[in-house]
Design a protein around this motif. Structure first.
Motif, PDB file in Angstrom:
ATOM      1  N   PHE A  44     -14.492 -22.152  -5.827  1.00 29.57           N
ATOM      2  CA  PHE A  44     -15.664 -22.924  -5.424  1.00 29.57           C
ATOM      3  C   PHE A  44     -16.400 -22.290  -4.245  1.00 29.57           C
ATOM      4  CE2 PHE A  44     -18.088 -26.643  -3.967  1.00 29.57           C
ATOM      5  CZ  PHE A  44     -18.498 -27.181  -5.175  1.00 29.57           C
ATOM      6  N   LYS A  45     -15.813 -21.285  -3.649  1.00 26.45           N
ATOM      7  CA  LYS A  45     -16.422 -20.672  -2.465  1.00 26.45           C
ATOM      8  C   LYS A  45     -17.810 -20.093  -2.743  1.00 26.45           C
ATOM      9  CE  LYS A  45     -12.039 -19.746  -0.138  1.00 26.45           C
ATOM     10  NZ  LYS A  45     -11.021 -18.730   0.254  1.00 26.45           N
ATOM     11  N   PRO A  46     -18.052 -19.420  -3.877  1.00 21.32           N
ATOM     12  CA  PRO A  46     -19.415 -18.946  -4.136  1.00 21.32           C
ATOM     13  C   PRO A  46     -20.432 -20.083  -4.219  1.00 21.32           C
ATOM     14  CG  PRO A  46     -17.852 -17.800  -5.556  1.00 21.32           C
ATOM     15  CD  PRO A  46     -17.100 -18.911  -4.898  1.00 21.32           C
ATOM     16  N   ILE A  47     -20.041 -21.239  -4.736  1.00 22.74           N
ATOM     17  CA  ILE A  47     -20.944 -22.385  -4.799  1.00 22.74           C
ATOM     18  C   ILE A  47     -21.309 -22.834  -3.388  1.00 22.74           C
ATOM     19  CG2 ILE A  47     -21.282 -24.691  -5.748  1.00 22.74           C
ATOM     20  CD1 ILE A  47     -20.800 -22.569  -7.869  1.00 22.74           C
ATOM     21  N   ASN A  48     -20.307 -22.908  -2.521  1.00 22.75           N
ATOM     22  CA  ASN A  48     -20.565 -23.325  -1.141  1.00 22.75           C
ATOM     23  C   ASN A  48     -21.505 -22.363  -0.421  1.00 22.75           C
ATOM     24  OD1 ASN A  48     -19.177 -25.783  -0.840  1.00 22.75           O
ATOM     25  ND2 ASN A  48     -17.215 -24.726  -0.631  1.00 22.75           N
ATOM     26  N   LEU A  49     -21.279 -21.063  -0.585  1.00 24.66           N
ATOM     27  CA  LEU A  49     -22.149 -20.092   0.072  1.00 24.66           C
ATOM     28  C   LEU A  49     -23.587 -20.203  -0.443  1.00 24.66           C
ATOM     29  CD1 LEU A  49     -19.858 -16.913   0.225  1.00 24.66           C
ATOM     30  CD2 LEU A  49     -20.457 -18.495   2.080  1.00 24.66           C
ATOM     31  N   ALA A  50     -23.738 -20.516  -1.728  1.00 18.65           N
ATOM     32  CA  ALA A  50     -25.079 -20.696  -2.273  1.00 18.65           C
ATOM     33  C   ALA A  50     -25.769 -21.903  -1.636  1.00 18.65           C
ATOM     34  CB  ALA A  50     -25.000 -20.865  -3.792  1.00 18.65           C
ATOM     35  N   LEU A  51     -25.040 -22.973  -1.376  1.00 20.21           N
ATOM     36  CA  LEU A  51     -25.640 -24.146  -0.731  1.00 20.21           C
ATOM     37  C   LEU A  51     -26.084 -23.821   0.695  1.00 20.21           C
ATOM     38  CD1 LEU A  51     -23.185 -26.983  -1.898  1.00 20.21           C
ATOM     39  CD2 LEU A  51     -25.326 -26.231  -2.956  1.00 20.21           C
ATOM     40  N   ALA A  52     -25.243 -23.082   1.407  1.00 23.56           N
ATOM     41  CA  ALA A  52     -25.608 -22.713   2.780  1.00 23.56           C
ATOM     42  C   ALA A  52     -26.818 -21.787   2.790  1.00 23.56           C
ATOM     43  CB  ALA A  52     -24.417 -22.058   3.472  1.00 23.56           C
ATOM     44  N   LEU A  53     -26.882 -20.864   1.854  1.00 23.53           N
ATOM     45  CA  LEU A  53     -28.052 -19.983   1.761  1.00 23.53           C
ATOM     46  C   LEU A  53     -29.300 -20.759   1.363  1.00 23.53           C
ATOM     47  CD1 LEU A  53     -26.590 -16.822  -0.052  1.00 23.53           C
ATOM     48  CD2 LEU A  53     -27.531 -16.910   2.261  1.00 23.53           C
ATOM     49  N   GLN A  54     -29.155 -21.718   0.464  1.00 25.05           N
ATOM     50  CA  GLN A  54     -30.295 -22.508   0.017  1.00 25.05           C
ATOM     51  C   GLN A  54     -30.933 -23.258   1.182  1.00 25.05           C
ATOM     52  OE1 GLN A  54     -31.774 -22.706  -2.914  1.00 25.05           O
ATOM     53  NE2 GLN A  54     -33.116 -24.473  -2.546  1.00 25.05           N
ATOM     54  N   GLU A  55     -30.111 -23.799   2.062  1.00 24.55           N
ATOM     55  CA  GLU A  55     -30.617 -24.545   3.214  1.00 24.55           C
ATOM     56  C   GLU A  55     -30.847 -23.649   4.428  1.00 24.55           C
ATOM     57  OE1 GLU A  55     -31.662 -27.557   3.305  1.00 24.55           O
ATOM     58  OE2 GLU A  55     -31.134 -27.932   1.201  1.00 24.55           O
ATOM     59  N   LYS A  56     -30.663 -22.331   4.236  1.00 25.39           N
ATOM     60  CA  LYS A  56     -30.900 -21.338   5.295  1.00 25.39           C
ATOM     61  C   LYS A  56     -30.034 -21.592   6.525  1.00 25.39           C
ATOM     62  CE  LYS A  56     -35.636 -20.494   3.758  1.00 25.39           C
ATOM     63  NZ  LYS A  56     -37.073 -20.415   4.107  1.00 25.39           N
ATOM     64  N   ALA A  57     -28.854 -22.204   6.264  1.00 23.51           N
ATOM     65  CA  ALA A  57     -27.898 -22.373   7.352  1.00 23.51           C
ATOM     66  C   ALA A  57     -27.243 -21.040   7.682  1.00 23.51           C
ATOM     67  CB  ALA A  57     -26.838 -23.404   6.958  1.00 23.51           C
ATOM     68  N   MET A  67     -14.835 -19.144   5.501  1.00 24.43           N
ATOM     69  CA  MET A  67     -15.638 -20.152   4.820  1.00 24.43           C
ATOM     70  C   MET A  67     -15.892 -21.359   5.710  1.00 24.43           C
ATOM     71  SD  MET A  67     -16.704 -19.198   1.876  1.00 24.43           S
ATOM     72  CE  MET A  67     -17.368 -20.819   1.508  1.00 24.43           C
ATOM     73  N   VAL A  68     -14.876 -21.773   6.464  1.00 27.39           N
ATOM     74  CA  VAL A  68     -15.079 -22.898   7.384  1.00 27.39           C
ATOM     75  C   VAL A  68     -16.110 -22.532   8.438  1.00 27.39           C
ATOM     76  CG1 VAL A  68     -13.974 -24.376   9.103  1.00 27.39           C
ATOM     77  CG2 VAL A  68     -12.771 -23.818   6.980  1.00 27.39           C
ATOM     78  N   GLN A  69     -16.045 -21.302   8.950  1.00 26.91           N
ATOM     79  CA  GLN A  69     -17.018 -20.866   9.954  1.00 26.91           C
ATOM     80  C   GLN A  69     -18.430 -20.852   9.368  1.00 26.91           C
ATOM     81  OE1 GLN A  69     -16.065 -20.729  12.892  1.00 26.91           O
ATOM     82  NE2 GLN A  69     -14.373 -19.326  13.345  1.00 26.91           N
ATOM     83  N   ALA A  70     -18.564 -20.447   8.107  1.00 25.94           N
ATOM     84  CA  ALA A  70     -19.886 -20.395   7.483  1.00 25.94           C
ATOM     85  C   ALA A  70     -20.430 -21.787   7.207  1.00 25.94           C
ATOM     86  CB  ALA A  70     -19.806 -19.595   6.181  1.00 25.94           C
ATOM     87  N   MET A  71     -19.623 -22.674   6.658  1.00 28.27           N
ATOM     88  CA  MET A  71     -20.116 -23.995   6.270  1.00 28.27           C
ATOM     89  C   MET A  71     -20.296 -24.921   7.460  1.00 28.27           C
ATOM     90  SD  MET A  71     -20.625 -23.353   3.201  1.00 28.27           S
ATOM     91  CE  MET A  71     -21.272 -24.949   2.734  1.00 28.27           C
ATOM     92  N   ARG A  72     -19.756 -24.554   8.613  1.00 32.57           N
ATOM     93  CA  ARG A  72     -20.026 -25.330   9.824  1.00 32.57           C
ATOM     94  C   ARG A  72     -21.502 -25.285  10.204  1.00 32.57           C
ATOM     95  NH1 ARG A  72     -15.130 -24.009  14.158  1.00 32.57           N
ATOM     96  NH2 ARG A  72     -13.734 -25.727  13.521  1.00 32.57           N
TER      97      ARG A  72
END
Length: 608
Positions: free
Chosen positions: A327-340, A385-390
């Protein structure tokens, strides 16, 4: 001479006595009494009135009853057998079909052979001698059965039409052949998890047979055909459409060739790792068509009674699991989508960190230092991943998980598909550990089918398609074309392309090396997730999985493999799931005639 002639003359004269007798036979006419004429007249009138009354009774009172009796004698009725439409795969290969079968009933009290007097009743022994060779049953057994009672003895079941024809040709009175349809599954267990089966009463019990029951029932009507005295069919009184021939077939999107290979590869891997079960899915990301939906162990729908009922369900559609690193690629896509986060950002992986009082560490408990997101996927860094999604707001994060449909049933024609489980918005926002565990694919659950749908979104330029296994009904031997490209736009295309490039690096340099194929660009992500039961993680229990997308330059297919609870110290997604995915991908490239992404250097050694 004169004396002799006188007596002759006397003899020729009639005597007076005879003349008187003749005259006495003449009856003189006398007038008939008027009373007698009236009696005769009344008798004739009474008879005529009776005939008129009888005719009136038959014509006016009994006419409907007599007409109905006549029509019953003149009309031949054929009741429908209750047949079902066939099911075929995407190439037209039969998956399920109804075949005509017969039951043989015996009535010994009516036994009579051709040429016998109508009232002669033959003993069962005479019939057994003729019947036994066609039933492949010893004559002694048939004789015992025929002596049990005088009528209604079932001698055979599931007789094929050829055998029934031979028995009928014997011309034995007292034998009755009852026709009925029987559902046959030519591919045996290959599509059992998808198609399901009918029980002995022809009631659908699982799969498409149950979910599409009303659609699979063939269009049939009771035929009432009138015949004349000489047997000539009369065209009147026929219902519209009575001779309509229903030749529709339900066509699947699944491919028997790929399905068979996937089932064999899964079964071998499950046996090697002593796992509980395995599943494989291949989806066309442009329209959601599934080419493979395989699982093991499975069952034979032709002999469903020999298998436990727990096998009658498709766990990749009906069972929930925590996807873990896939699921990690899905999470990274969400963070990129919101420009986080930005594509060239880096995170500091220190190997372990504390979140809300809970320790989080990498699977190997090693620190990877300052790494980019491609490296995060290559080494499957939980801390990274935790550091990125924070960087993504928790409320926005939960909103995206809900928008992706994690907690909703997928829009699919697959029977039994269920919704996933997602923590409430309040829990997600007030408990820091929830978004942290979600970042590396745990703390929520979904079905393998839902994960494939989300990876299909990454491969389809951010458009979410509906996975399905049917193309619809077609007439005769015609095949339905593939569905056109579709999908709901959720992510920007540039976001998904960036994530796919990172996934390609996993195959080139990370844990997905096992699916490398010369000349083809393939992306992927392995996963080794803990298995939870009632909110508690089971010690040593895990699900090893791998998801691949190909070809990266023009994504068309997503390949998913999962193996539940493999045993052994070296059971990971890369060692358990990747080898199965490799076999499926190699076959997919051939079956779908996918051209290489780049020229192949024959002198360069292949990576292992």
């Amino acid at each position: 001479m004169a004396r002799r002639s006188r007596p002759e003359q006397r003899s020729r004269r009639p005597s007076r006595t005879s003349t008187n007798r003749t005259r006495s036979r003449v009856v003189s006419l006398a007038p008939v009494p008027p009373k007698r004429l009236w009696i005769v007249f009344l008798i004739l009138c009474t008879g005529l009135a009776g005939l008129v009354g009888r005719m009136a009774w038959l014509q006016l009172v009994q006419a409907p009853v007599l007409e109905e009796q006549a029509r019953q004698l003149q009309t031949q009725r054929t009741r429908p057998l209750g047949q079902r439409r066939p099911i075929v795969d995407r190439t037209g290969r039969l998956v399920a079909i109804d075949e005509k079968r017969f039951r043989l009933w015996a009535h010994p009290r009516y036994f009579n052979l051709p040429g016998d007097p109508p009232n002669l009743v033959r003993p069962p022994s005479d019939v057994v001698e003729l019947l036994a060779p066609h039933l492949a049953i010893p004559a002694s057994e048939l004789l015992i059965a025929l002596r049990t009672r005088s009528s209604g003895i079932k001698l055979g079941e599931e007789l094929d039409p050829e055998t029934a024809k031979r028995i009928q040709a014997l011309g034995i009175s007292g034998l009755d052949l009852e026709a009925y349809p029987q559902r046959i599954y030519p591919q045996a267990s290959l599509f059992a998890n998808v198609v399901g089966f009918l029980n002995a009463e022809r009631v659908p019990q699982a799969g498409l047979e149950q979910s599409r029951d009303s659609d699979l029932v063939r269009h049939e009507q009771t035929r009432s055909l009138r015949r004349g005295a000489d047997g000539t069919p009369l065209p009147d009184n026929l219902a519209p459409g009575v001779f309509y021939g229903d030749d529709l077939r339900l066509q699947l999107t699944l491919d028997s060739r790929l399905q068979e290979l996937a089932v064999k590869a899964l079964a071998a891997q499950v046996a090697q790792w002593k796992a509980k079960k395995g599943a494989a899915i291949v989806m066309d990301v442009t329209n959601g068509e599934l080419l493979v939906l395989a699982s093991t162990p499975t069952y034979n729908p032709n002999q469903y009674w020999s298998f436990p009922t727990g096998l009658f369900r498709e766990w990749s559609v009906q069972d929930l699991y925590e996807p873990g690193s896939t699921f990690k690629p899905i999470n990274l896509a969400l963070a990129l989508q919101e420009k986080a986060i930005q594509p060239d950002d880096r995170v500091h992986d220190i190997g372990q960190l504390m979140v809300g009082g809970w320790p989080i560490n990498n699977h190997d408990k090693k620190a990877n230092g300052l790494i980019d997101f491609a490296k995060v996927l290559q080494v499957s860094s939980n801390v990274g991943m935790v550091q990125a999604m924070r960087q993504l707001d928790d409320q926005l994060y939960w909103t995206w998980m809900h928008r992706l449909g994690i907690d909703r049933r997928p829009d699919t024609d697959l029977p039994g598909a269920v919704a996933g489980q997602l923590k409430t918005k309040e829990q997600f926002m007030t408990q820091p550990i929830e978004p942290a565990t979600t970042a590396f694919g745990q703390g929520f659950s979904l079905t393998p089918l839902k994960l494939v749908q989300l990876h299909g979104m990454l491969a389809n330029d951010g458009r979410l398609v509906s996975p399905h296994i049917t193309r619809g009904f077609r007439s005769g031997a015609a095949l339905a074309p593939a569905a056109p490209p579709s999908g709901q736009q959720l992510l920007r295309p540039e976001v998904t392309r960036t994530v796919l490039q990172w996934m390609e690096s996993v195959v080139d340099q990370g844990s997905g090396k096992g699916v490398q194929t010369p000349g083809y660009r393939i992306g992927g992500k392995t996963g080794t997730a803990q298995k939870a039961l009632n909110g508690i993680y089971l010690p040593g229990a895990k699900i090893c999985s791998f998801v691949a997308t190909l070809p990266i330059e023009d994504p068309r297919y997503v390949v998913f493999v999962a193996v539940d609870e493999p045993q052994g110290a070296h059971a990971y997604g890369s060692t358990v799931a990747v080898p199965v995915a490799k076999q499926i991908i190699d076959a997919l490239l051939v079956v779908e005639r996918i051209a290489p992404s780049k020229p192949v250097d024959l002198n360069k050694p292949t990576k292992s």
